[in-house]
Design a protein around this motif. Structure first.
Motif: not given
Length: 313
Positions: A13-17
């Motif tokens: 759910r993060g920017l990178v993931g």
């Protein structure tokens, strides 16, 4: 890694993931595994071991982390150190014990010394003091690198460590207290334009220089290195060019359409004077970024406008 391999993206759910998930799906990978924090708390070793035993992922992208800008790091040093150490220790160890074929660990350019030679080469790691405002996060990430190297040496576990530069793009955190400089500037200039304000205040002197990479370029590099790199040495991922915060602010101002003035608050910390990555190891392997900063800023601002009600603020 095959199209039907079971691939766990930690921190989806993060920017990178989320960018890695988009890339995998676009490339036709059908076995992508994700877990929300409510499903599997990565700071809990028991929950992590249970997930790996139950789901049996073959490949792992470890993009889960507690992240934030200067203010967030300075305000919660214990949280940044503890949470990141726990996540890394649990996921890397469980991956090894579950027989994962390969793991990609995502670090950060802040692992390098505050006054490292520029551009920063991978061998500059641990050659000098860290930037005090984010040393807790940096120390955790350095520990993650060393854990990957230790598990490779002792157990033969194929874990590689990638060090991205400053990232931005769709899914970023635009909170003015806890975000990084680029999304914070986008939000500041946007809200000032909407309110008809005459000025926007930017932290620091505007003199520090930073490098920025679109997160979709990072995701492309992560997949490339998952497929083509198996070394113990860390690999920098960046654009190879930088600009001053003042130049960045002027570019964001233009993209957003703010017509007022920029004021610099020199009482606020500047952080590291310069952070430019030497990317010759990566380019030598055959990969280069493709999304220029102006193009990426315009895309990110469009995403911000389309998702203002739902963004993590």
């Amino acid at each position: 890694m095959q199209q039907d391999s079971r691939v766990f993206v930690a921190g989806h759910r993060g920017l990178v993931g989320s960018a890695i998930c988009r890339k995998l799906q676009a490339e036709g990978y059908s076995g992508v595994l994700t877990r929300s924090r409510s499903e599997t708390d990565l700071t809990d070793p028991g929950e992590v071991r249970h997930f790996f035993a139950e789901s049996q992922p073959e490949y792992v992208f470890l993009a889960a982390a507690k992240v934030g800008g200067i203010h967030a790091n300075d305000s919660a040093p214990a949280d940044f150190l503890r949470d990141n150490l726990q996540i890394q220790l649990n996921v890397i160890d469980a991956a090894y014990r579950a027989g994962v074929k390969k793991l990609v660990f995502l670090g950060s350019s802040c692992i390098y010394p505050k006054h490292a030679p520029q551009p920063m080469k991978e061998e500059h790691l641990l050659t000098g003091p860290l930037e005090p405002t984010n040393e807790w996060y940096a120390i955790a990430k350095i520990a993650g690198i060393k854990q990957c190297q230790a598990y490779r040496r002792q157990y033969g576990f194929n874990a590689i460590s990638l060090m991205p530069t400053n990232l931005y793009g769709p899914g970023d955190n635009f909170d003015l207290q806890n975000s990084h400089v680029l999304p914070a500037l986008i939000r500041k200039f946007h809200e000032a334009r909407e309110a008809g304000e005459a000025t926007v205040t930017v932290w620091g002197s505007g003199m520090p220089r930073r490098e920025f990479l679109h997160v979709d370029d990072l995701a492309d590099a992560c997949l490339f290195l998952m497929q083509h790199y198996d070394g113990e040495d860390i690999v920098n991922i960046g654009w190879g060019e930088d600009l001053s915060i003042a130049e960045l602010a002027a570019m964001v101002k233009e993209v957003v359409g703010f017509e007022g003035e920029i004021v610099y608050d020199s009482d606020k910390p500047d952080g590291t004077p310069r952070k430019l990555m030497d990317t010759s190891r990566l380019t030598g392997l055959g990969w280069r970024p493709s999304i220029g900063l102006r193009e990426g800023l315009e895309q990110t601002y469009r995403w911000f406008l389309e998702n203002r009600e739902a963004i993590r603020a």
